[in-house]
Design a protein around this motif. Structure first.
Motif, mmCIF file in Angstrom:
data_model
loop_
_atom_site.group_PDB
_atom_site.id
_atom_site.type_symbol
_atom_site.label_atom_id
_atom_site.label_comp_id
_atom_site.label_asym_id
_atom_site.label_seq_id
_atom_site.Cartn_x
_atom_site.Cartn_y
_atom_site.Cartn_z
ATOM 1 N N ILE A 34 0.882 -1.168 0.000
ATOM 2 C CA ILE A 34 0.000 0.000 0.000
ATOM 3 C C ILE A 34 0.918 1.216 0.000
ATOM 4 O O ILE A 34 1.605 1.493 0.976
ATOM 5 N N SER A 35 0.929 1.911 -1.114
ATOM 6 C CA SER A 35 1.862 3.014 -1.310
ATOM 7 C C SER A 35 1.374 4.291 -0.645
ATOM 8 O O SER A 35 0.256 4.369 -0.157
ATOM 9 N N THR A 36 2.239 5.297 -0.663
ATOM 10 C CA THR A 36 1.805 6.637 -0.268
ATOM 11 C C THR A 36 0.956 7.187 -1.410
ATOM 12 O O THR A 36 0.999 6.672 -2.530
ATOM 13 N N MET A 37 0.217 8.226 -1.160
ATOM 14 C CA MET A 37 -0.598 8.827 -2.211
ATOM 15 C C MET A 37 0.276 9.362 -3.346
ATOM 16 O O MET A 37 -0.104 9.269 -4.511
ATOM 17 N N GLU A 38 1.434 9.892 -3.011
ATOM 18 C CA GLU A 38 2.323 10.421 -4.038
ATOM 19 C C GLU A 38 2.794 9.300 -4.967
ATOM 20 O O GLU A 38 2.769 9.449 -6.187
ATOM 21 N N GLU A 39 3.228 8.175 -4.383
ATOM 22 C CA GLU A 39 3.639 7.019 -5.190
ATOM 23 C C GLU A 39 2.460 6.518 -6.011
ATOM 24 O O GLU A 39 2.607 6.205 -7.196
ATOM 25 N N TYR A 40 1.328 6.428 -5.355
ATOM 26 C CA TYR A 40 0.128 5.909 -6.007
ATOM 27 C C TYR A 40 -0.234 6.738 -7.235
ATOM 28 O O TYR A 40 -0.473 6.193 -8.314
ATOM 29 N N MET A 41 -0.279 8.050 -7.093
ATOM 30 C CA MET A 41 -0.687 8.907 -8.207
ATOM 31 C C MET A 41 0.305 8.847 -9.362
ATOM 32 O O MET A 41 -0.091 8.925 -10.528
ATOM 33 N N CYS A 42 1.594 8.663 -9.058
ATOM 34 C CA CYS A 42 2.604 8.558 -10.121
ATOM 35 C C CYS A 42 2.382 7.317 -10.985
ATOM 36 O O CYS A 42 2.741 7.294 -12.159
ATOM 37 N N ILE A 43 1.786 6.286 -10.415
ATOM 38 C CA ILE A 43 1.514 5.051 -11.145
ATOM 39 C C ILE A 43 0.057 5.003 -11.622
ATOM 40 O O ILE A 43 -0.232 4.588 -12.743
ATOM 41 N N ALA A 44 -0.858 5.455 -10.779
ATOM 42 C CA ALA A 44 -2.294 5.324 -11.079
ATOM 43 C C ALA A 44 -2.753 6.209 -12.232
ATOM 44 O O ALA A 44 -3.650 5.823 -12.982
ATOM 45 N N LEU A 45 -2.160 7.374 -12.393
ATOM 46 C CA LEU A 45 -2.575 8.238 -13.502
ATOM 47 C C LEU A 45 -2.182 7.650 -14.855
ATOM 48 O O LEU A 45 -3.025 7.569 -15.758
ATOM 49 N N PRO A 46 -0.945 7.201 -15.039
ATOM 50 C CA PRO A 46 -0.622 6.569 -16.338
ATOM 51 C C PRO A 46 -1.401 5.268 -16.583
ATOM 52 O O PRO A 46 -1.786 4.990 -17.709
ATOM 53 N N SER A 47 -1.650 4.479 -15.531
ATOM 54 C CA SER A 47 -2.351 3.204 -15.734
ATOM 55 C C SER A 47 -3.805 3.415 -16.140
ATOM 56 O O SER A 47 -4.418 2.545 -16.750
ATOM 57 N N LEU A 48 -4.339 4.563 -15.845
ATOM 58 C CA LEU A 48 -5.714 4.887 -16.213
ATOM 59 C C LEU A 48 -5.893 4.963 -17.725
ATOM 60 O O LEU A 48 -6.937 4.609 -18.256
ATOM 61 N N GLY A 49 -4.866 5.427 -18.430
ATOM 62 C CA GLY A 49 -4.909 5.469 -19.884
ATOM 63 C C GLY A 49 -5.504 6.727 -20.482
ATOM 64 O O GLY A 49 -5.710 6.808 -21.694
ATOM 65 N N TYR A 50 -5.783 7.736 -19.659
ATOM 66 C CA TYR A 50 -6.395 8.951 -20.194
ATOM 67 C C TYR A 50 -5.456 9.736 -21.103
ATOM 68 O O TYR A 50 -5.907 10.344 -22.059
ATOM 69 N N SER A 51 -4.158 9.706 -20.827
ATOM 70 C CA SER A 51 -3.211 10.389 -21.715
ATOM 71 C C SER A 51 -3.242 9.768 -23.106
ATOM 72 O O SER A 51 -3.266 10.476 -24.113
ATOM 73 N N LEU A 52 -3.259 8.456 -23.135
ATOM 74 C CA LEU A 52 -3.323 7.745 -24.412
ATOM 75 C C LEU A 52 -4.658 8.020 -25.113
ATOM 76 O O LEU A 52 -4.701 8.289 -26.310
ATOM 77 N N LEU A 53 -5.749 7.974 -24.360
ATOM 78 C CA LEU A 53 -7.059 8.270 -24.945
ATOM 79 C C LEU A 53 -7.130 9.683 -25.509
ATOM 80 O O LEU A 53 -7.711 9.913 -26.572
ATOM 81 N N THR A 54 -6.542 10.622 -24.792
ATOM 82 C CA THR A 54 -6.534 12.005 -25.265
ATOM 83 C C THR A 54 -5.824 12.100 -26.606
ATOM 84 O O THR A 54 -6.333 12.695 -27.556
ATOM 85 N N THR A 55 -4.664 11.490 -26.701
ATOM 86 C CA THR A 55 -3.905 11.513 -27.941
ATOM 87 C C THR A 55 -4.667 10.828 -29.065
ATOM 88 O O THR A 55 -4.753 11.351 -30.178
ATOM 89 N N LEU A 56 -5.236 9.681 -28.769
ATOM 90 C CA LEU A 56 -6.003 8.964 -29.788
ATOM 91 C C LEU A 56 -7.214 9.765 -30.251
ATOM 92 O O LEU A 56 -7.607 9.685 -31.414
ATOM 93 N N SER A 57 -7.790 10.555 -29.351
ATOM 94 C CA SER A 57 -8.960 11.353 -29.730
ATOM 95 C C SER A 57 -8.605 12.459 -30.719
ATOM 96 O O SER A 57 -9.486 12.997 -31.392
ATOM 97 N N PHE A 58 -7.326 12.806 -30.821
ATOM 98 C CA PHE A 58 -6.888 13.827 -31.776
ATOM 99 C C PHE A 58 -6.861 13.305 -33.212
ATOM 100 O O PHE A 58 -6.870 14.090 -34.156
#
Length: 195
Positions: A34-58
């Motif tokens: 169970i990570s700290t929130m800082e560690e968690y967000m560094c991994i959880a945001l990329p794993s969500l895939g929104y950056s990739l979805l944003t790019t693909l939406s272009f």
């Protein structure tokens, strides 16, 4: 460099980041970490895939999408990161309720990470996440109102991805359990569309 090559390179970088994040989550799961929130967000945001979805939406938007637009999106602009935060916290709150009822294991969500790090109760974490989501919406509004490095139609793609989370999770977890409301939403969009 052609737009197709830029799209391929951009998506390749983002997909690698997402796969690395999945791998890190898998390691955490097997170690029951169970990570700290800082560690968690560094991994959880990329794993969500929104950056990739944003790019693909272009893709398919024509001349409005330039190499500079792809450079902009790959550098995680504030609006993109904020959109991911909204999605991550909404997903964590919804899936935490669902997964806590199941007996199978899962990687610790932001709820568990926050509770452990700050000694907070579940209700306090939900209140904090709602507060962070509200602030994230204000950041998105601000990003859409001020002049930016990319045209508004590209910002609208990011904004609309954030709106999707609200639609999907407004009446419960319509992503996992598609019900009548979500079926009607999809039908209104794709079958009975106004345009």
């Amino acid at each position: 460099m052609s737009t197709n090559i830029v799209i391929t390179l951009t998506n390749g970088v983002q997909m690698k980041n997402q796969v690395r994040a999945y791998f890190d989550e898998a390691k955490w799961f097997h170690k029951r970490h169970i990570s700290t929130m800082e560690e968690y967000m560094c991994i959880a945001l990329p794993s969500l895939g929104y950056s990739l979805l944003t790019t693909l939406s272009f893709m398919g938007m024509g001349e409005i999408v330039t190499k500079e637009a792809f450079d902009w999106v790959i550098n995680d602009p504030k609006i993109s990161t904020t959109s991911s935060i909204i999605a991550r916290f909404i997903d964590d709150m919804t899936s935490h309720k669902r997964l806590s009822k199941l007996k199978r294991g899962h990687v610790a969500s932001g709820i568990e990470c926050y509770m452990k790090q700050y000694g907070a109760y579940e209700e306090q974490v939900y209140n904090e996440f709602h507060y962070q989501i509200m602030n994230a919406w204000m950041d998105i509004n601000q990003e859409c109102l001020k002049p930016t490095a990319v045209p508004m139609p590209l910002l609208s793609r990011v904004l609309n991805l954030s709106r999707v989370m609200d639609v999907i999770y407004k009446e419960g977890d319509s992503y996992t359990h598609v019900g009548k409301v979500m079926k009607n939403n999809i039908g209104s969009l794709l079958i009975d569309s106004i345009v």
